[in-house]
Write a protein that holds these residues in place. Structure first.
Motif, mmCIF file in Angstrom:
data_model
loop_
_atom_site.group_PDB
_atom_site.id
_atom_site.type_symbol
_atom_site.label_atom_id
_atom_site.label_comp_id
_atom_site.label_asym_id
_atom_site.label_seq_id
_atom_site.Cartn_x
_atom_site.Cartn_y
_atom_site.Cartn_z
ATOM 1 N N GLU A 43 9.214 16.739 -3.404
ATOM 2 C CA GLU A 43 8.138 16.421 -4.334
ATOM 3 C C GLU A 43 8.746 15.748 -5.551
ATOM 4 O O GLU A 43 9.647 16.288 -6.174
ATOM 5 C CB GLU A 43 7.402 17.685 -4.753
ATOM 6 N N SER A 44 8.272 14.568 -5.853
ATOM 7 C CA SER A 44 8.741 13.811 -7.011
ATOM 8 C C SER A 44 7.766 12.669 -7.240
ATOM 9 O O SER A 44 6.712 12.604 -6.600
ATOM 10 C CB SER A 44 10.157 13.270 -6.765
ATOM 11 N N ASP A 45 8.123 11.758 -8.113
ATOM 12 C CA ASP A 45 7.276 10.591 -8.352
ATOM 13 C C ASP A 45 7.087 9.766 -7.085
ATOM 14 O O ASP A 45 6.109 9.044 -6.951
ATOM 15 C CB ASP A 45 7.887 9.708 -9.445
ATOM 16 N N VAL A 46 8.021 9.872 -6.154
ATOM 17 C CA VAL A 46 7.953 9.139 -4.893
ATOM 18 C C VAL A 46 6.696 9.504 -4.111
ATOM 19 O O VAL A 46 6.147 8.685 -3.385
ATOM 20 C CB VAL A 46 9.219 9.435 -4.037
ATOM 21 N N LEU A 47 6.213 10.714 -4.289
ATOM 22 C CA LEU A 47 5.060 11.174 -3.525
ATOM 23 C C LEU A 47 3.845 10.284 -3.744
ATOM 24 O O LEU A 47 3.121 9.969 -2.796
ATOM 25 C CB LEU A 47 4.744 12.630 -3.871
ATOM 26 N N GLU A 48 3.604 9.853 -4.958
ATOM 27 C CA GLU A 48 2.453 8.977 -5.227
ATOM 28 C C GLU A 48 2.585 7.650 -4.473
ATOM 29 O O GLU A 48 1.610 7.119 -3.966
ATOM 30 C CB GLU A 48 2.289 8.739 -6.731
ATOM 31 N N ASP A 49 3.795 7.114 -4.404
ATOM 32 C CA ASP A 49 4.012 5.875 -3.669
ATOM 33 C C ASP A 49 3.805 6.089 -2.168
ATOM 34 O O ASP A 49 3.243 5.239 -1.485
ATOM 35 C CB ASP A 49 5.415 5.325 -3.938
ATOM 36 N N ALA A 50 4.255 7.232 -1.672
ATOM 37 C CA ALA A 50 4.039 7.550 -0.262
ATOM 38 C C ALA A 50 2.545 7.653 0.035
ATOM 39 O O ALA A 50 2.078 7.161 1.067
ATOM 40 C CB ALA A 50 4.749 8.849 0.095
ATOM 41 N N LEU A 51 1.792 8.252 -0.878
ATOM 42 C CA LEU A 51 0.341 8.329 -0.701
ATOM 43 C C LEU A 51 -0.282 6.939 -0.677
ATOM 44 O O LEU A 51 -1.216 6.682 0.096
ATOM 45 C CB LEU A 51 -0.295 9.172 -1.807
ATOM 46 N N ASP A 52 0.229 6.028 -1.497
ATOM 47 C CA ASP A 52 -0.271 4.650 -1.479
ATOM 48 C C ASP A 52 -0.050 4.011 -0.111
ATOM 49 O O ASP A 52 -0.937 3.348 0.427
ATOM 50 C CB ASP A 52 0.416 3.803 -2.556
ATOM 51 N N VAL A 53 1.131 4.201 0.456
ATOM 52 C CA VAL A 53 1.436 3.636 1.777
ATOM 53 C C VAL A 53 0.515 4.258 2.823
ATOM 54 O O VAL A 53 -0.046 3.562 3.672
ATOM 55 C CB VAL A 53 2.919 3.846 2.166
ATOM 56 N N LEU A 54 0.344 5.580 2.772
ATOM 57 C CA LEU A 54 -0.526 6.264 3.730
ATOM 58 C C LEU A 54 -1.970 5.788 3.608
ATOM 59 O O LEU A 54 -2.675 5.659 4.605
ATOM 60 C CB LEU A 54 -0.454 7.776 3.520
ATOM 61 N N GLU A 55 -2.393 5.519 2.393
ATOM 62 C CA GLU A 55 -3.756 5.051 2.161
ATOM 63 C C GLU A 55 -3.957 3.631 2.690
ATOM 64 O O GLU A 55 -5.031 3.290 3.175
ATOM 65 C CB GLU A 55 -4.056 5.099 0.657
ATOM 66 N N ASP A 56 -2.913 2.817 2.622
ATOM 67 C CA ASP A 56 -3.002 1.415 3.019
ATOM 68 C C ASP A 56 -2.680 1.160 4.489
ATOM 69 O O ASP A 56 -2.739 0.020 4.940
ATOM 70 C CB ASP A 56 -2.055 0.562 2.164
ATOM 71 N N SER A 57 -2.293 2.202 5.224
ATOM 72 C CA SER A 57 -1.913 2.017 6.628
ATOM 73 C C SER A 57 -2.300 3.255 7.423
ATOM 74 O O SER A 57 -2.890 4.183 6.883
ATOM 75 C CB SER A 57 -0.401 1.761 6.738
ATOM 76 N N ASP A 58 -1.960 3.257 8.676
ATOM 77 C CA ASP A 58 -2.205 4.417 9.543
ATOM 78 C C ASP A 58 -0.923 5.195 9.773
ATOM 79 O O ASP A 58 -0.750 5.843 10.801
ATOM 80 C CB ASP A 58 -2.778 3.957 10.892
ATOM 81 N N ALA A 59 -0.009 5.139 8.816
ATOM 82 C CA ALA A 59 1.299 5.777 8.958
ATOM 83 C C ALA A 59 1.175 7.285 9.122
ATOM 84 O O ALA A 59 0.217 7.902 8.665
ATOM 85 C CB ALA A 59 2.167 5.463 7.740
ATOM 86 N N ILE A 60 2.172 7.846 9.765
ATOM 87 C CA ILE A 60 2.292 9.281 9.935
ATOM 88 C C ILE A 60 3.259 9.794 8.873
ATOM 89 O O ILE A 60 4.340 9.246 8.691
ATOM 90 C CB ILE A 60 2.805 9.620 11.350
ATOM 91 N N CYS A 81 2.658 17.864 3.048
ATOM 92 C CA CYS A 81 1.668 17.444 4.053
ATOM 93 C C CYS A 81 0.284 17.972 3.692
ATOM 94 O O CYS A 81 -0.708 17.246 3.806
ATOM 95 C CB CYS A 81 2.081 17.904 5.445
ATOM 96 N N ARG A 82 0.199 19.235 3.245
ATOM 97 C CA ARG A 82 -1.097 19.792 2.836
ATOM 98 C C ARG A 82 -1.667 19.018 1.646
ATOM 99 O O ARG A 82 -2.847 18.667 1.622
ATOM 100 C CB ARG A 82 -0.958 21.270 2.470
ATOM 101 N N THR A 104 -0.121 13.979 10.151
ATOM 102 C CA THR A 104 0.960 14.844 9.672
ATOM 103 C C THR A 104 1.396 15.703 10.857
ATOM 104 O O THR A 104 0.628 15.883 11.800
ATOM 105 C CB THR A 104 0.490 15.771 8.518
ATOM 106 N N PRO A 105 2.605 16.236 10.811
ATOM 107 C CA PRO A 105 3.050 17.089 11.923
ATOM 108 C C PRO A 105 2.136 18.294 12.105
ATOM 109 O O PRO A 105 1.583 18.810 11.150
ATOM 110 C CB PRO A 105 4.446 17.542 11.492
ATOM 111 N N ALA A 106 1.966 18.699 13.331
ATOM 112 C CA ALA A 106 1.077 19.841 13.633
ATOM 113 C C ALA A 106 1.664 21.143 13.165
ATOM 114 O O ALA A 106 2.803 21.301 12.984
ATOM 115 C CB ALA A 106 0.811 19.916 15.133
#
Length: 97
Positions: A56-73, A81-82, A95-97
Motif C-alpha cells: 500500500e502506497s501512492d502507487v495504489l492510486e495509479d494501479a486503480l487508474d490502470v484497472l479502471e482503464d482496462s480489464d487487467a487482473i 484486493c478488497r 482479483t485472485p479468488a
C-alpha cells in the motif's frame, strides 16, 4: 528495453517495470501520475493484462487508474484486493479468488 528469452523487460525510469511476452503485459507497481503543488495529477495510462501491487502506497492510486482503464487482473495482498474491489466495483475474476 531488455529481452530475456521471449519476455521484454521495460524499465520506466524511477516509475515502474513492465514485462511483455506471450501475449500478455504485466505492470509491477505502475506509476503514471505526477504531483503538482502537492496534488496528485492523474496521468495517461496504458492497458495491461496484469497489475502487481507489492504494498500500500501512492502507487495504489495509479494501479486503480490502470484497472479502471482496462480489464487487467490485480495481483496484490487480500487487503489491497478488497480495497480495489470496493473502490472500482471490480467484477468477478479481476482479483485472485
Amino acid at each position: 528495453m531488455t529481452k530475456i528469452g521471449e519476455i521484454a523487460v521495460v524499465y520506466h525510469g524511477h516509475t515502474f517495470l513492465e514485462l511483455a511476452g506471450a501475449g500478455s503485459t504485466v505492470f509491477l507497481d505502475p506509476v503514471f501520475s505526477s504531483a503538482r503543488r502537492g496534488r496528485r495529477q492523474r496521468g495517461e495510462t496504458r492497458k495491461a493484462d496484469y497489475v502487481f501491487v507489492s504494498r500500500e502506497s501512492d502507487v495504489l492510486e495509479d494501479a486503480l487508474d490502470v484497472l479502471e482503464d482496462s480489464d487487467a487482473i490485480l495481483v496484490a495482498s487480500d487487503g489491497i484486493c478488497r480495497y480495489a474491489t470496493q473502490a472500482l466495483d471490480l467484477g468477478r475474476g479481476r482479483t485472485p479468488a
